[in-house]
Design a protein around this motif. Structure first.
Motif, PDB file in Angstrom:
ATOM      1  N   VAL A  10       7.070  -0.596  -1.930  1.00  9.52           N
ATOM      2  CA  VAL A  10       5.787  -0.053  -2.369  1.00  9.52           C
ATOM      3  C   VAL A  10       5.753  -0.146  -3.890  1.00  9.52           C
ATOM      4  N   VAL A  12       4.079   0.618  -7.355  1.00  6.68           N
ATOM      5  CA  VAL A  12       3.161   1.549  -8.007  1.00  6.68           C
ATOM      6  C   VAL A  12       2.779   0.966  -9.365  1.00  6.68           C
ATOM      7  N   TYR A  22       1.897   9.473  -7.653  1.00 10.71           N
ATOM      8  CA  TYR A  22       2.032   8.657  -6.448  1.00 10.71           C
ATOM      9  C   TYR A  22       3.494   8.477  -6.047  1.00 10.71           C
ATOM     10  N   TYR A  90       3.392  -3.042   0.041  1.00  9.25           N
ATOM     11  CA  TYR A  90       2.113  -2.454  -0.348  1.00  9.25           C
ATOM     12  C   TYR A  90       2.046  -2.270  -1.855  1.00  9.25           C
ATOM     13  N   VAL A  92       0.162   0.179  -4.799  1.00  9.49           N
ATOM     14  CA  VAL A  92      -0.570   1.411  -5.095  1.00  9.49           C
ATOM     15  C   VAL A  92      -1.292   1.193  -6.419  1.00  9.49           C
ATOM     16  N   HIS A 152      -7.517  12.456  -7.213  1.00 12.73           N
ATOM     17  CA  HIS A 152      -6.719  12.067  -6.047  1.00 12.73           C
ATOM     18  C   HIS A 152      -7.474  12.250  -4.729  1.00 12.73           C
ATOM     19  N   CYS A 196      -8.265  -0.504  -0.694  1.00 14.43           N
ATOM     20  CA  CYS A 196      -7.335   0.612  -0.869  1.00 14.43           C
ATOM     21  C   CYS A 196      -7.737   1.747   0.066  1.00 14.43           C
ATOM     22  N   HIS A 198      -6.302   5.500   2.055  1.00 13.44           N
ATOM     23  CA  HIS A 198      -5.288   6.552   2.053  1.00 13.44           C
ATOM     24  C   HIS A 198      -4.211   6.202   3.067  1.00 13.44           C
ATOM     25  N   HIS A 199      -2.971   6.216   2.619  1.00 21.40           N
ATOM     26  CA  HIS A 199      -1.855   5.802   3.470  1.00 21.40           C
ATOM     27  C   HIS A 199      -1.029   7.005   3.906  1.00 21.40           C
ATOM     28  N   VAL A 203      -1.656   9.185  -1.161  1.00 20.49           N
ATOM     29  CA  VAL A 203      -1.415   7.911  -1.838  1.00 20.49           C
ATOM     30  C   VAL A 203      -2.224   6.815  -1.151  1.00 20.49           C
ATOM     31  N   THR A 205      -3.197   2.745  -0.768  1.00 16.97           N
ATOM     32  CA  THR A 205      -2.528   1.452  -0.924  1.00 16.97           C
ATOM     33  C   THR A 205      -3.397   0.334  -0.362  1.00 16.97           C
TER      34      THR A 205
END
Length: 255
Positions: A10, A12, A22, A90, A92, A152, A196, A198-199, A203, A205
């Motif tokens: 992942v 970021v 995140y 992924y 972010v 967020h 994008c 919400h995962h 957060v 992604t």
């Protein structure tokens, strides 16, 4: 009990306030069995970025000190589809980053067709969003929010800013824009959308696979040699950054 979110790496974007949040949330999700991943990679040009100071390195957390475009040029240029690599990687994104994924597909197009004009054109048409501004680099920033969104926000079905149902979806708006442009005679392909969502644990992604598919769409658009354009967007349900990549016609070979 819901199944954990399964990822490989992942990435970021940025180690500032957003990236710190995140990366911290991903660590909490893993500790509580809500996520499984090999590692989180925080990319920032500052070797003493906030995320590194507050979170530190860990067996499943690494920091890369590089410019974002350089890093993604290497990462995406050598990326394999998830079908070959196993669990998907992924990204972010940061709300404050430039349109990095478009910049990558643009650079790839210029490498692929060095003899053709590859330009960033203004995005024409009306997407139908309350917020609609074009930046100096011709990125068109659009949003269904004409209010200040909660920090967020995960963009749930009920919008927390207005307290009623979220009746909009940016992907539908961008696809509708592309269809209207084609109906008006514009040679527009796509849209190639990096969405994008919400995962886990606040957060959002999008998959590396989506970026590779966008690059494949650009390649397919230019393969015939005719002039073409591809509408490219990094979006969520509520917000988006749009660009139009224009591919000039190939020069006929000299006889």
């Amino acid at each position: 009990m819901s199944e954990p979110a399964v990822m490989r790496d992942v990435v970021v974007v940025g180690g500032g306030c957003y990236g710190t949040f995140y990366a911290g949330q991903l660590a909490k999700a893993k500790e509580r069995g809500k996520a499984r991943f090999r590692r989180v990679v925080v990319v920032d040009r500052d070797p003493a970025c906030r995320a590194r100071v507050e979170l530190g390195e860990a067996p499943d957390r690494a920091f890369v000190v590089r410019q974002w475009d350089d890093y993604f040029g290497e990462l995406l240029g050598g990326a394999a589809r998830a079908a070959a690599a196993g669990s998907p990687d992924y990204i972010v994104p940061s709300p404050l980053m430039p349109h990095l994924m478009f910049q990558w597909v643009l650079a790839r197009a210029r490498e692929r067709w060095p003899g053709r004009a590859i330009d960033v054109a203004p995005v024409p048409g009306e997407p139908g969003t309350p917020y609609d501004r074009t930046g100096p680099d011709r990125t068109r920033y659009v949003s269904f929010a004409d209010w200040i969104c909660p920090t967020h926000c995960i963009e749930p079905a009920v919008c927390p800013a207005i307290g009623s149902a979220r009746t909009w979806e940016m992907g539908d708006a961008v696809r509708g824009l592309a269809e209207r442009l084609r109906a008006a005679g514009e040679p527009v392909h796509g849209p190639a959308l990096f969405v994008c969502r919400h995962h886990v644990f606040g957060v959002g992604t999008f998959a590396v696979d989506a970026v590779l598919e966008g690059d494949a769409m650009v390649r397919a658009a230019g393969e015939s040699g005719a002039a073409a354009a591809v509408l490219v967007g990094t979006i969520s349900s509520c917000h988006g950054a749009l660009n139009l990549l224009r591919i000039g016609a190939a020069q006929a070979a000299a006889g």
